[in-house]
Scaffold this active site. Structure first.
Site, short mmCIF file in Angstrom:
data_model
loop_
_atom_site.label_atom_id
_atom_site.label_comp_id
_atom_site.label_asym_id
_atom_site.label_seq_id
_atom_site.Cartn_x
_atom_site.Cartn_y
_atom_site.Cartn_z
NE ARG A 106 24.60 1.25 22.62
CZ ARG A 106 23.43 1.83 22.75
NH1 ARG A 106 22.36 1.07 22.99
NH2 ARG A 106 23.30 3.13 22.66
CG ASP B 160 14.90 -0.22 32.69
OD1 ASP B 160 14.58 0.92 32.31
OD2 ASP B 160 15.63 -0.98 32.03
#
Length: 272
Positions: free
Chosen positions: A32, A141
């Site tokens: 990632r 978020d």
């Protein structure tokens, strides 16, 4: 990724966002973050960890957390929560709104926005004129990328599978692109929802209490200590008739000690 680099990144991720990174997930973490090394023109994870932990790397920390955060969601996920929301809307929220009161609903950890829009659609199905009332749905978020996506309210067809067929054409307009069909939420839905970037472990700017809080599949990434700090904050942010929804694999370990009682699967209400 060497042990020293992993430890530095894991410690920083915990400090910045409460994320727990297990050493068993090292390969996933490398995968990632690899594109961040490429963007920064860095050759090793040791260079990356040194950079992101330095003063020069303050801005990079947001990108790191974004890369490490799993953003998986879909419309009307865990439908039983929306059934409870519908009942609460009919018995408590709508009477409050129609008498001139304000209702606030928070999708904490909103990912790409499907949850917040599902809330809006649920309420519109009950009261098509709800947009004329003092209702606000907030989606937040930690990942600025998904917040930006949510603000567009544009969803490829593959991301709309959870929407009942009869509601797709009612609340979304179809746009055919060269590669796929995209659905854009209509203004009746979009006008009810606003999206903001927010770290749950930071200060919360909201001034009014939240009648309903969806915080699903978020705290599963936090350790028990971090969760225990979060529950009282949710409690203080809610009225006594409020509801807190968690994800299917999340629980408040000792709800009575933090002012909640269980009222259905992963559904909690304040006790005081």
């Amino acid at each position: 990724m060497d042990t020293e680099s992993f430890d530095a990144i894991a410690k920083l991720a915990y400090q910045e966002s409460g994320l727990q990174l297990a050493v068993e997930k090292t390969s996933m973490i490398q995968s990632r973050l690899r594109h961040r090394l490429k963007i920064l023109d860095l050759e090793s994870f040791s260079q990356y960890s040194a950079y992101v932990c330095s003063e020069k790397g303050l801005a990079e920390r947001r990108h790191m957390i974004s890369a490490l955060t799993t953003n998986v969601s879909h419309f009307f996920r865990e439908k039983h929560h929306f059934d409870i929301l519908e009942t609460q809307a009919r018995t408590t929220l709508l009477p409050k709104l129609r008498s001139g009161g304000a209702v606030r609903i928070w999708s904490a950890g909103c990912s790409n926005g499907q949850e917040a829009l599902s809330i809006a659609i649920t309420l519109l199905e009950i009261a098509p004129d709800i947009g004329d009332m003092n209702l606000k749905i907030l989606g937040t978020d930690i990942d600025s990328n998904v917040v930006d996506f949510a603000k567009t309210a544009r969803y490829p067809e593959r991301l709309t599978s959870g929407i009942p067929p009869g509601l797709v054409s009612k609340y979304f307009g179809a746009i055919d692109t060269e590669s796929e069909r995209v659905y854009l939420a209509k203004n009746t839905v979009r006008s009810l929802v606003s999206f903001k970037e927010l770290n749950l472990l930071s200060e919360w700017p909201m001034r009014q209490r939240m009648d309903i809080i969806f915080c699903r599949n978020v705290v599963i990434y936090f350790d028990q200590e971090t969760q225990n700090r979060l529950w009282p904050r949710f409690h203080r942010a809610m009225p006594l008739e409020g509801i807190l929804f968690l994800g299917h694999s999340e629980r408040i370990a000792d709800p009575e000690n933090v002012g909640f009682f269980t009222d259905g699967p992963t559904t909690y209400r304040p006790t005081r």
